[in-house]
Design an enzyme around this catalytic site. Structure first.
Site, PDB file in Angstrom:
ATOM      1  N   ASP A 136       0.882  -1.194  -0.050  1.00  0.00           N
ATOM      2  CA  ASP A 136      -0.043   0.177   0.095  1.00  0.00           C
ATOM      3  C   ASP A 136       1.135   1.223  -0.001  1.00  0.00           C
ATOM      4  O   ASP A 136       2.110   1.273   0.643  1.00  0.00           O
ATOM      5  CB  ASP A 136      -0.899   0.077   1.282  1.00  0.00           C
ATOM      6  CG  ASP A 136      -2.253   1.065   1.197  1.00  0.00           C
ATOM      7  OD1 ASP A 136      -2.132   2.176   0.841  1.00  0.00           O
ATOM      8  OD2 ASP A 136      -3.248   0.173   1.162  1.00  0.00           O
ATOM      9  N   ASP A 193       4.248   2.718  -4.353  1.00  0.00           N
ATOM     10  CA  ASP A 193       3.364   3.282  -5.279  1.00  0.00           C
ATOM     11  C   ASP A 193       3.056   1.944  -6.367  1.00  0.00           C
ATOM     12  O   ASP A 193       3.866   2.037  -7.325  1.00  0.00           O
ATOM     13  CB  ASP A 193       3.770   4.372  -5.891  1.00  0.00           C
ATOM     14  CG  ASP A 193       2.775   4.984  -6.855  1.00  0.00           C
ATOM     15  OD1 ASP A 193       1.805   4.517  -7.128  1.00  0.00           O
ATOM     16  OD2 ASP A 193       3.159   6.236  -7.143  1.00  0.00           O
ATOM     17  N   ASN A 204      -6.922  -5.596  -4.990  1.00  0.00           N
ATOM     18  CA  ASN A 204      -7.926  -4.898  -4.240  1.00  0.00           C
ATOM     19  C   ASN A 204      -7.629  -3.319  -4.461  1.00  0.00           C
ATOM     20  O   ASN A 204      -8.547  -2.671  -4.531  1.00  0.00           O
ATOM     21  CB  ASN A 204      -7.920  -5.310  -2.563  1.00  0.00           C
ATOM     22  CG  ASN A 204      -8.609  -4.337  -1.665  1.00  0.00           C
ATOM     23  OD1 ASN A 204      -9.733  -4.142  -1.941  1.00  0.00           O
ATOM     24  ND2 ASN A 204      -7.924  -3.535  -1.012  1.00  0.00           N
ATOM     25  N   TYR A 237     -12.884   5.971 -13.220  1.00  0.00           N
ATOM     26  CA  TYR A 237     -13.059   4.611 -12.309  1.00  0.00           C
ATOM     27  C   TYR A 237     -14.034   3.694 -12.808  1.00  0.00           C
ATOM     28  O   TYR A 237     -13.650   2.672 -12.930  1.00  0.00           O
ATOM     29  CB  TYR A 237     -13.684   5.270 -11.068  1.00  0.00           C
ATOM     30  CG  TYR A 237     -13.727   4.414  -9.968  1.00  0.00           C
ATOM     31  CD1 TYR A 237     -12.773   3.919  -9.226  1.00  0.00           C
ATOM     32  CD2 TYR A 237     -15.060   3.807  -9.782  1.00  0.00           C
ATOM     33  CE1 TYR A 237     -13.083   2.843  -8.343  1.00  0.00           C
ATOM     34  CE2 TYR A 237     -15.374   2.960  -8.707  1.00  0.00           C
ATOM     35  CZ  TYR A 237     -14.223   2.435  -7.935  1.00  0.00           C
ATOM     36  OH  TYR A 237     -14.412   1.167  -7.037  1.00  0.00           O
ATOM     37  N   LYS A 289     -13.240  -0.201 -13.761  1.00  0.00           N
ATOM     38  CA  LYS A 289     -13.707  -1.219 -13.146  1.00  0.00           C
ATOM     39  C   LYS A 289     -14.499  -2.059 -14.136  1.00  0.00           C
ATOM     40  O   LYS A 289     -14.523  -3.336 -13.814  1.00  0.00           O
ATOM     41  CB  LYS A 289     -14.717  -0.696 -11.706  1.00  0.00           C
ATOM     42  CG  LYS A 289     -13.750  -0.120 -10.849  1.00  0.00           C
ATOM     43  CD  LYS A 289     -12.884  -1.305 -10.288  1.00  0.00           C
ATOM     44  CE  LYS A 289     -12.058  -0.757  -9.036  1.00  0.00           C
ATOM     45  NZ  LYS A 289     -11.464  -1.895  -8.262  1.00  0.00           N
ATOM     46  N   VAL A 329     -19.875  -0.443   0.190  1.00  0.00           N
ATOM     47  CA  VAL A 329     -19.356  -0.782   1.544  1.00  0.00           C
ATOM     48  C   VAL A 329     -19.022   0.228   2.402  1.00  0.00           C
ATOM     49  O   VAL A 329     -18.597   1.362   2.042  1.00  0.00           O
ATOM     50  CB  VAL A 329     -18.029  -1.648   1.116  1.00  0.00           C
ATOM     51  CG1 VAL A 329     -17.563  -2.211   2.533  1.00  0.00           C
ATOM     52  CG2 VAL A 329     -18.169  -2.574   0.073  1.00  0.00           C
ATOM     53  N   THR A 377     -17.063   1.546   4.528  1.00  0.00           N
ATOM     54  CA  THR A 377     -15.646   1.665   5.283  1.00  0.00           C
ATOM     55  C   THR A 377     -15.648   3.070   5.842  1.00  0.00           C
ATOM     56  O   THR A 377     -16.558   3.893   5.641  1.00  0.00           O
ATOM     57  CB  THR A 377     -14.815   1.780   4.173  1.00  0.00           C
ATOM     58  OG1 THR A 377     -14.889   2.873   2.977  1.00  0.00           O
ATOM     59  CG2 THR A 377     -14.635   0.383   3.336  1.00  0.00           C
TER      60      THR A 377
END
Length: 250
Positions: A42, A64, A92, A157, A161, A190, A192
């Protein structure tokens, strides 16, 4: 929530991208709880090191992921730290930053593609030799239901996806002869910490309640439960598929 125990995950090496926060952190924790040896990558160095410190047998490298040289080096380092090849990969990492059509630049577009789909291909490329040597493995690419809902305001995005599902099916065909399964895990909205902070309010709660068949919050643990199954030997004949966890929305 309680989770099933998957004996085939014990002592197996699992690689997770974007594992320091959000859904990724839950994935790291749940795989570690299965006895897997989890390596994760990460860009959020502080959060990543803090999580790894709590989970004996795990390893973290800050990198990165949009820099493919850094990604490859991080995977090699984690392989060495964990002492062997990876049996499962969970792609992920993503960035769902909203972006009005008029403000998107070529540089922003390229960066969005890099973080949301490009790294998935190159992470898979890097671990395929591991899985071939082991006689099989599981690659789980994370998608999103946002493009299925025709969500606006984030074209780079949603394009990325949507492309993940094409990537999954192509890799599944190429890697099937080596007993490597490739599937797409498609989360819904979700809850988060990031989502709750930035985008969830009374209006969006009403939207979620109106659209989800199941009238309860969709949590990272719900996503992790399916990821465990797809990584374990229990999903031995599941490949080239899309698995949606959205409370019955899409």
């Amino acid at each position: 929530m309680t989770s099933a125990i998957y004996p085939s995950l014990r002592d197996q090496r699992v690689l997770i991208t974007g594992g320091a926060t959000g859904i990724g952190a839950t994935l790291v924790e749940r795989f570690a709880a299965q006895g897997a040896r989890v390596g994760f990558i990460d860009i959020a160095a502080e959060a990543g090191h803090a999580l790894a410190a709590k989970l004996p047998g795990s390893a973290f490298v800050a990198a990165d992921l949009t820099d493919i040289a850094q990604l490859r080096a991080a995977i090699a380092t984690l392989r060495e730290q964990l002492g062997g090849p990876f049996k499962a990969l969970l792609n992920n990492a993503a960035n769902d930053k909203r972006h009005p059509l008029e403000e998107v630049t070529p540089e922003f577009w390229d960066q969005a593609i890099a973080v949301n789909i490009k790294h998935q291909f190159f992470a898979a490329q890097a671990v395929v030799p591991d899985m071939k040597a082991l006689g099989g493995g599981s690659i789980i690419n994370f998608g999103s239901f946002s493009w299925m809902l025709m969500q606006g305001g984030m074209a780079a995005y949603t394009t990325s996806k949507a492309g993940v599902q094409g990537l999954t099916r192509s890799l599944a065909r190429d890697l099937g002869p080596f007993n490597i399964r490739v599937n797409t895990l498609v989360p819904g909205w979700v809850m988060t910490e990031k989502q709750l902070k930035l985008w969830v309010n009374e209006e969006t709660k009403k939207e979620i309640d109106a659209n989800q068949c199941l009238k309860q919050p969709l949590m990272p643990d719900h996503v992790a439960a399916l990821a465990l199954f797809l990584a374990a030997d229990d999903s031995a004949m599941c490949s080239a598929q899309d698995y949606i966890v959205d409370g019955g929305w899409a």
